[in-house]
Design an enzyme around this catalytic site. Structure first.
Site, short mmCIF file in Angstrom:
data_model
loop_
_atom_site.label_atom_id
_atom_site.label_comp_id
_atom_site.label_asym_id
_atom_site.label_seq_id
_atom_site.Cartn_x
_atom_site.Cartn_y
_atom_site.Cartn_z
CG HIS A 295 2.64 6.28 5.03
ND1 HIS A 295 2.08 6.32 6.28
CD2 HIS A 295 2.29 5.09 4.49
CE1 HIS A 295 1.43 5.19 6.51
NE2 HIS A 295 1.54 4.43 5.43
CB SER B 62 4.16 2.41 5.41
OG SER B 62 4.18 1.09 4.94
CE LYS C 91 -2.12 4.91 4.75
NZ LYS C 91 -1.45 4.28 3.63
C1 LIG Z 1 -2.09 3.24 2.81
C2 LIG Z 1 -1.48 3.20 1.49
C3 LIG Z 1 -2.26 3.05 0.33
C4 LIG Z 1 -3.74 2.82 0.42
O1 LIG Z 1 -4.42 4.00 0.64
P1 LIG Z 1 -5.97 3.92 1.07
O2 LIG Z 1 -6.47 5.27 0.76
O3 LIG Z 1 -6.00 3.57 2.51
O4 LIG Z 1 -6.58 2.86 0.22
C5 LIG Z 1 -1.65 3.07 -0.89
N1 LIG Z 1 -0.31 3.22 -1.00
C6 LIG Z 1 0.48 3.36 0.08
C7 LIG Z 1 1.95 3.54 -0.10
C8 LIG Z 1 -0.07 3.34 1.35
O5 LIG Z 1 0.71 3.47 2.43
#
Ligand SMILES: *Cc1c(COP(=O)(O)O)cnc(C)c1O
Length: 395
Positions: A212, A184, A243
């Site tokens: 992502h 990310s 996301k």
């Molecule tokens: C954002 C993210 C999460 C968390 O996801 P949420 O649904 O916001 O709890 C987990 N793993 C990665 C790699 C992320 O970028």
């Protein structure tokens, strides 16, 4: 009178944050998450959300949430193993399994919860977990909850991963290799074909957290596994519904037997209330829209390419991202934060990211381009970034 209840031990820590200049307040958004937002009372172009496809405030998705509330109410009332498993929770898992082209899917309350629950459920004492150095915090925490031994390989370094496998494979029952699908902070994609090859050579299990990557890579956003054509070769595919899908939640896709086990040992599923009907209704709608048309992912990629090309031409260092995540690497931490603050004053919100989230001296603004930015938003943001970048001698 003792001041123990004034939490002096926390006051001291907060003082320390203030002294090192990293204390902050939360920005407040007074409307929906969109291309333009009103943040702290000021209208700005939003270059910082994970709402890749613009679905968070999509009319059809909102209507689906409202319809689900009308039929099922506001809350699910219990954990899934008691009476919190509604037919829409089951339907969502079927839809997601079709989307991910896997046998079965198990949904959790968030991506974070999914990692916290799944990793500990599928590993035990006598196993080894090997994790990429730059994996997400929720993987790090998930790994901590497991009784397995742990090892870390250098970021996307296949030689280092093989070194660990050579040295340790024979001492363990199961070995699980865990990686983010898309990282990310830099937007680079995991070397999944090579990881899968090593996993086959050394008889290991693979676990990809595609938070992502899902909704972004692969056919209609099916994710990193689909992008590389590796269906059936990754044992555990994690995705988030928070996301690109625009709502909230997380899931793991894989074998039916995996799901059967998680329904008995996935602790967030056993001990925390299931997602509310509004979220489930909205997610089903989002995923169906995504499956039926590539217009969202096409627009996302079109916008991302446009934005990156312009920034690179202006002379900004935008790193080696392979996805819509677009870092503008500044270096110095103070200058990074000043850049971000000045852009906000001029009408662009892009958060500065500095140590300890990224290594010292690699401070950056992380621009998140989405499908609901219009070219006019991007052009305006680019011209402001150019102006301030010149003023601060970044270009
Ligand atoms: C954002 C993210 C999460 C968390 O996801 P949420 O649904 O916001 O709890 C987990 N793993 C990665 C790699 C992320 O970028």
């Amino acid at each position: 009178m003792s001041s123990v209840h004034e939490l002096k031990f926390l006051k001291d820590k907060i003082q320390e944050l203030k002294a090192t200049g990293v204390y902050r307040k939360l920005p407040v958004n007074t409307g929906p998450c969109d291309a333009l937002i009103e943040l702290n009372g000021k209208e700005v172009i939003n270059l910082s959300s994970n709402n890749y496809l613009g679905l968070a405030n999509n009319e059809l998705v909102k209507q689906a949430a409202i319809a689900a509330v009308n039929k099922y109410g506001a809350g699910s009332g219990a954990v899934r193993t008691i009476v919190g498993n509604m037919d829409i929770h089951e339907e969502l898992e079927v839809v997601l399994a079709e989307f991910k082209r896997e046998e079965a899917v198990c949904v959790f309350q968030s991506g974070f919860m999914c990692n916290a629950g799944v990793i500990q459920a599928i590993t035990e004492k006598g196993d080894l977990i090997i994790s990429d150095q730059l994996n997400h915090a929720s993987i790090i925490d998930g790994v901590r909850l497991s009784r397995a031994d742990k090892a870390v390989f250098k970021h996307s370094d296949m030689e280092d991963l093989e070194r660990i496998l050579k040295e340790k494979r024979s001492q363990y029952e199961n070995v699980l290799i865990i990686t983010d699908g898309v990282f990310s902070m830099d937007g680079d994609i995991a070397k999944l074909p090579e990881i899968v090859e090593l996993a086959e050579k050394y008889q290991c299990l693979t676990y990809v957290d595609d938070a992502h990557g899902s909704g972004v890579l692969g056919e209609n956003g099916r994710g990193t596994v689909d992008h590389f054509g590796l269906h059936g070769k990754v044992d555990f595919s994690i995705g988030t519904l928070s996301k690109a899908i625009g709502v909230v939640g997380g899931y793991v896709a894989g074998r039916q037997i995996m799901k059967d086990w998680l329904l008995h040992r996935g602790r967030p599923l056993l001990f925390s209330t299931s997602l509310p009907p509004a979220a489930i209704g909205a997610i089903i709608q989002s995923v169906k829209m995504l499956m039926s048309s590539s217009e969202y992912t096409d627009k996302l990629w079109d916008n991302a390419r446009y934005f990156k090309e312009k920034l690179a031409k202006l002379g900004f260092n935008i790193g080696h991202s392979e996805t819509p995540i677009t870092p503008i690497i500044v270096g110095d931490e103070g200058k990074t934060m000043e850049f971000s603050k000045t852009l906000f004053d001029e009408g662009v919100f892009v958060s500065g990211i500095v140590f300890p989230t990224v290594p010292k001296g690699t401070g950056r603004l992380r621009c998140m381009i989405t499908a609901n930015h219009e070219k006019a938003h991007l052009d305006k943001a680019i011209s402001i970034i150019e102006k301030i970048g010149k003023r601060l001698s970044i270009i």
